[in-house]
Design a protein around this motif. Structure first.
Motif, PDB file in Angstrom:
ATOM      1  N   HIS A 129      69.372  33.996  41.629  1.00 59.72           N
ATOM      2  CA  HIS A 129      69.344  35.070  42.617  1.00 59.72           C
ATOM      3  C   HIS A 129      68.084  35.856  42.274  1.00 59.72           C
ATOM      4  CE1 HIS A 129      70.686  38.220  45.309  1.00 59.72           C
ATOM      5  NE2 HIS A 129      70.237  39.060  44.396  1.00 59.72           N
ATOM      6  N   VAL A 130      67.242  36.151  43.269  1.00 62.36           N
ATOM      7  CA  VAL A 130      65.961  36.813  43.033  1.00 62.36           C
ATOM      8  C   VAL A 130      65.958  38.165  43.725  1.00 62.36           C
ATOM      9  CG1 VAL A 130      63.458  36.621  43.338  1.00 62.36           C
ATOM     10  CG2 VAL A 130      64.806  34.571  42.930  1.00 62.36           C
ATOM     11  N   ALA A 131      65.501  39.191  42.992  1.00 58.66           N
ATOM     12  CA  ALA A 131      65.401  40.545  43.541  1.00 58.66           C
ATOM     13  C   ALA A 131      64.171  41.219  42.946  1.00 58.66           C
ATOM     14  CB  ALA A 131      66.647  41.356  43.210  1.00 58.66           C
ATOM     15  N   GLU A 132      63.623  42.179  43.670  1.00 59.66           N
ATOM     16  CA  GLU A 132      62.489  42.948  43.162  1.00 59.66           C
ATOM     17  C   GLU A 132      62.954  44.343  42.833  1.00 59.66           C
ATOM     18  OE1 GLU A 132      59.303  45.563  42.625  1.00 59.66           O
ATOM     19  OE2 GLU A 132      60.626  45.779  44.340  1.00 59.66           O
ATOM     20  N   SER A 133      62.584  44.806  41.645  1.00 61.20           N
ATOM     21  CA  SER A 133      62.859  46.189  41.270  1.00 61.20           C
ATOM     22  C   SER A 133      61.915  46.614  40.162  1.00 61.20           C
ATOM     23  CB  SER A 133      64.293  46.374  40.805  1.00 61.20           C
ATOM     24  OG  SER A 133      64.470  47.723  40.393  1.00 61.20           O
ATOM     25  N   SER A 134      61.254  47.738  40.383  1.00 61.77           N
ATOM     26  CA  SER A 134      60.411  48.341  39.355  1.00 61.77           C
ATOM     27  C   SER A 134      61.089  49.587  38.801  1.00 61.77           C
ATOM     28  CB  SER A 134      59.030  48.676  39.941  1.00 61.77           C
ATOM     29  OG  SER A 134      58.366  47.482  40.290  1.00 61.77           O
ATOM     30  N   ASP A 135      62.376  49.711  39.054  1.00 63.05           N
ATOM     31  CA  ASP A 135      63.158  50.861  38.612  1.00 63.05           C
ATOM     32  C   ASP A 135      64.000  50.449  37.402  1.00 63.05           C
ATOM     33  OD1 ASP A 135      64.885  52.992  38.240  1.00 63.05           O
ATOM     34  OD2 ASP A 135      65.433  53.163  40.359  1.00 63.05           O
ATOM     35  N   VAL A 136      63.588  50.888  36.215  1.00 60.70           N
ATOM     36  CA  VAL A 136      64.292  50.509  34.990  1.00 60.70           C
ATOM     37  C   VAL A 136      65.765  50.900  35.048  1.00 60.70           C
ATOM     38  CG1 VAL A 136      63.745  52.590  33.656  1.00 60.70           C
ATOM     39  CG2 VAL A 136      64.086  50.415  32.472  1.00 60.70           C
ATOM     40  N   ASP A 137      66.097  51.940  35.798  1.00 57.32           N
ATOM     41  CA  ASP A 137      67.493  52.367  35.906  1.00 57.32           C
ATOM     42  C   ASP A 137      68.362  51.320  36.592  1.00 57.32           C
ATOM     43  OD1 ASP A 137      67.009  54.743  34.555  1.00 57.32           O
ATOM     44  OD2 ASP A 137      66.549  55.829  36.401  1.00 57.32           O
ATOM     45  N   GLU A 138      67.803  50.553  37.502  1.00 62.39           N
ATOM     46  CA  GLU A 138      68.579  49.490  38.148  1.00 62.39           C
ATOM     47  C   GLU A 138      68.921  48.392  37.145  1.00 62.39           C
ATOM     48  OE1 GLU A 138      66.528  48.363  41.758  1.00 62.39           O
ATOM     49  OE2 GLU A 138      67.247  50.184  42.767  1.00 62.39           O
ATOM     50  N   TYR A 139      68.008  48.112  36.225  1.00 63.23           N
ATOM     51  CA  TYR A 139      68.277  47.131  35.170  1.00 63.23           C
ATOM     52  C   TYR A 139      69.325  47.681  34.194  1.00 63.23           C
ATOM     53  CZ  TYR A 139      64.183  44.714  36.968  1.00 63.23           C
ATOM     54  OH  TYR A 139      63.294  44.064  37.797  1.00 63.23           O
ATOM     55  N   LYS A 140      69.281  48.990  33.951  1.00 60.34           N
ATOM     56  CA  LYS A 140      70.296  49.627  33.101  1.00 60.34           C
ATOM     57  C   LYS A 140      71.674  49.517  33.757  1.00 60.34           C
ATOM     58  CE  LYS A 140      67.376  53.092  30.837  1.00 60.34           C
ATOM     59  NZ  LYS A 140      67.165  54.549  30.662  1.00 60.34           N
ATOM     60  N   ALA A 141      71.736  49.670  35.066  1.00 58.68           N
ATOM     61  CA  ALA A 141      73.007  49.540  35.788  1.00 58.68           C
ATOM     62  C   ALA A 141      73.549  48.122  35.655  1.00 58.68           C
ATOM     63  CB  ALA A 141      72.832  49.912  37.260  1.00 58.68           C
ATOM     64  N   VAL A 142      72.696  47.125  35.838  1.00 63.18           N
ATOM     65  CA  VAL A 142      73.115  45.724  35.708  1.00 63.18           C
ATOM     66  C   VAL A 142      73.600  45.458  34.285  1.00 63.18           C
ATOM     67  CG1 VAL A 142      72.307  43.320  35.707  1.00 63.18           C
ATOM     68  CG2 VAL A 142      71.644  44.858  37.568  1.00 63.18           C
ATOM     69  N   LEU A 143      72.858  45.934  33.298  1.00 63.21           N
ATOM     70  CA  LEU A 143      73.232  45.729  31.907  1.00 63.21           C
ATOM     71  C   LEU A 143      74.592  46.367  31.603  1.00 63.21           C
ATOM     72  CD1 LEU A 143      72.460  44.642  29.126  1.00 63.21           C
ATOM     73  CD2 LEU A 143      71.215  46.781  28.726  1.00 63.21           C
ATOM     74  N   ALA A 144      74.803  47.588  32.060  1.00 63.36           N
ATOM     75  CA  ALA A 144      76.084  48.257  31.840  1.00 63.36           C
ATOM     76  C   ALA A 144      77.219  47.467  32.499  1.00 63.36           C
ATOM     77  CB  ALA A 144      76.050  49.685  32.374  1.00 63.36           C
ATOM     78  N   PHE A 145      76.993  46.988  33.720  1.00 61.07           N
ATOM     79  CA  PHE A 145      78.006  46.190  34.413  1.00 61.07           C
ATOM     80  C   PHE A 145      78.346  44.931  33.614  1.00 61.07           C
ATOM     81  CE2 PHE A 145      78.268  42.397  37.260  1.00 61.07           C
ATOM     82  CZ  PHE A 145      79.633  42.465  37.479  1.00 61.07           C
TER      83      PHE A 145
ATOM     84  N   THR B 263      55.809  37.620  47.905  1.00 62.62           N
ATOM     85  CA  THR B 263      56.091  37.235  49.295  1.00 62.62           C
ATOM     86  C   THR B 263      56.557  35.784  49.358  1.00 62.62           C
ATOM     87  OG1 THR B 263      54.485  38.836  50.129  1.00 62.62           O
ATOM     88  CG2 THR B 263      55.096  37.040  51.610  1.00 62.62           C
ATOM     89  N   GLN B 264      55.921  34.908  48.580  1.00 62.46           N
ATOM     90  CA  GLN B 264      56.314  33.493  48.549  1.00 62.46           C
ATOM     91  C   GLN B 264      57.737  33.304  48.033  1.00 62.46           C
ATOM     92  OE1 GLN B 264      53.190  31.688  46.237  1.00 62.46           O
ATOM     93  NE2 GLN B 264      51.789  31.571  47.979  1.00 62.46           N
ATOM     94  N   LEU B 265      58.212  34.257  47.226  1.00 59.25           N
ATOM     95  CA  LEU B 265      59.585  34.202  46.711  1.00 59.25           C
ATOM     96  C   LEU B 265      60.594  34.798  47.690  1.00 59.25           C
ATOM     97  CD1 LEU B 265      58.872  35.248  43.023  1.00 59.25           C
ATOM     98  CD2 LEU B 265      59.708  33.013  43.802  1.00 59.25           C
ATOM     99  N   GLY B 266      60.097  35.325  48.821  1.00 58.10           N
ATOM    100  CA  GLY B 266      60.976  35.910  49.823  1.00 58.10           C
ATOM    101  C   GLY B 266      61.184  37.407  49.653  1.00 58.10           C
ATOM    102  N   ILE B 267      60.426  38.032  48.780  1.00 64.76           N
ATOM    103  CA  ILE B 267      60.533  39.473  48.565  1.00 64.76           C
ATOM    104  C   ILE B 267      59.855  40.181  49.736  1.00 64.76           C
ATOM    105  CG2 ILE B 267      59.935  41.400  47.034  1.00 64.76           C
ATOM    106  CD1 ILE B 267      61.905  39.367  45.773  1.00 64.76           C
ATOM    107  N   LYS B 268      60.556  41.190  50.278  1.00 62.39           N
ATOM    108  CA  LYS B 268      60.023  41.954  51.407  1.00 62.39           C
ATOM    109  C   LYS B 268      60.062  43.441  51.085  1.00 62.39           C
ATOM    110  CE  LYS B 268      61.504  38.587  54.755  1.00 62.39           C
ATOM    111  NZ  LYS B 268      62.385  38.223  55.819  1.00 62.39           N
ATOM    112  N   ASP B 269      59.200  44.193  51.749  1.00 62.88           N
ATOM    113  CA  ASP B 269      59.225  45.643  51.658  1.00 62.88           C
ATOM    114  C   ASP B 269      60.529  46.137  52.275  1.00 62.88           C
ATOM    115  OD1 ASP B 269      58.421  48.300  53.394  1.00 62.88           O
ATOM    116  OD2 ASP B 269      57.399  48.259  51.455  1.00 62.88           O
ATOM    117  N   GLU B 270      61.026  47.291  51.823  1.00 58.06           N
ATOM    118  CA  GLU B 270      62.286  47.837  52.350  1.00 58.06           C
ATOM    119  C   GLU B 270      62.282  47.973  53.867  1.00 58.06           C
ATOM    120  OE1 GLU B 270      62.948  51.571  50.420  1.00 58.06           O
ATOM    121  OE2 GLU B 270      63.232  50.647  48.461  1.00 58.06           O
ATOM    122  N   ASP B 271      61.096  48.249  54.441  1.00 54.17           N
ATOM    123  CA  ASP B 271      60.974  48.437  55.881  1.00 54.17           C
ATOM    124  C   ASP B 271      60.537  47.172  56.607  1.00 54.17           C
ATOM    125  OD1 ASP B 271      61.579  51.164  55.485  1.00 54.17           O
ATOM    126  OD2 ASP B 271      59.479  51.579  55.021  1.00 54.17           O
TER     127      ASP B 271
END
Length: 171
Positions: A122-138, A90-98
């Protein structure tokens, strides 16, 4: 093989090219299997403040995420991931999707990314390994990546993930 990290401008140009790429091969849809009963709660420590949190995550994939971030770093980009409590996220500005408060019963994987042109992460929250795979592929300039279930995804269909995770977009 070491590859020179691209500038933000070069990455935007690469993202535009990937978004316009036609992929002739068929896309594999992957398996449709389900996980067993979730594991028991475990105690884990926030990597930022040290607070111990009882974690109820369905699938803990922090080690897989760390491996992907290490691959991103090996490409020459300034990136890291921290497993942090709701208070630190929360201190980093991460919010729930809703827009709701973050859940205290878990740790959040906070991804930090910057190109050589960026002054701040740039800061983002993700616990989805597939999103990191997408970034890596890009970042490798690959047109596709394979997810956890062996389904193939086109990078040009994941532009929202690339923007959310890296701050880079074609807009």
């Amino acid at each position: 093989m070491t590859k020179k990290a691209l500038s933000k401008e070069e990455l935007i140009k690469q993202l535009k090219a990937l978004a316009e790429t036609e992929i002739p091969e068929s896309i594999h849809m992957g398996a449709m299997c389900y996980s067993p009963v979730p594991p028991q709660a475990q105690k884990a420590k926030c990597e930022s403040c040290g607070k111990v949190v009882e974690v109820f995550d369905w699938m803990e994939c922090h080690s897989d995420i760390k491996k992907r971030v290490e691959e991103i770093k090996a490409l020459g980009y300034d990136a890291k991931v921290e497993n942090v409590c709701a208070t630190c996220a929360t201190q980093l500005g991460i919010k729930d999707e809703d827009g709701e408060p973050l859940f205290e019963g878990r740790l959040y994987n906070v991804f930090y990314f910057k190109t050589k042109d960026d002054e701040h992460y740039h800061v983002a929250e993700s616990s989805d390994v597939d999103e990191y795979k997408a970034v890596l592929a890009f970042l490798k300039n690959e047109p596709t990546y394979t997810d956890y279930y062996d389904a193939t995804h086109l990078i040009k269909e994941e532009l929202d993930i690339i923007k959310r995770m890296t701050g880079i977009s074609v807009e």
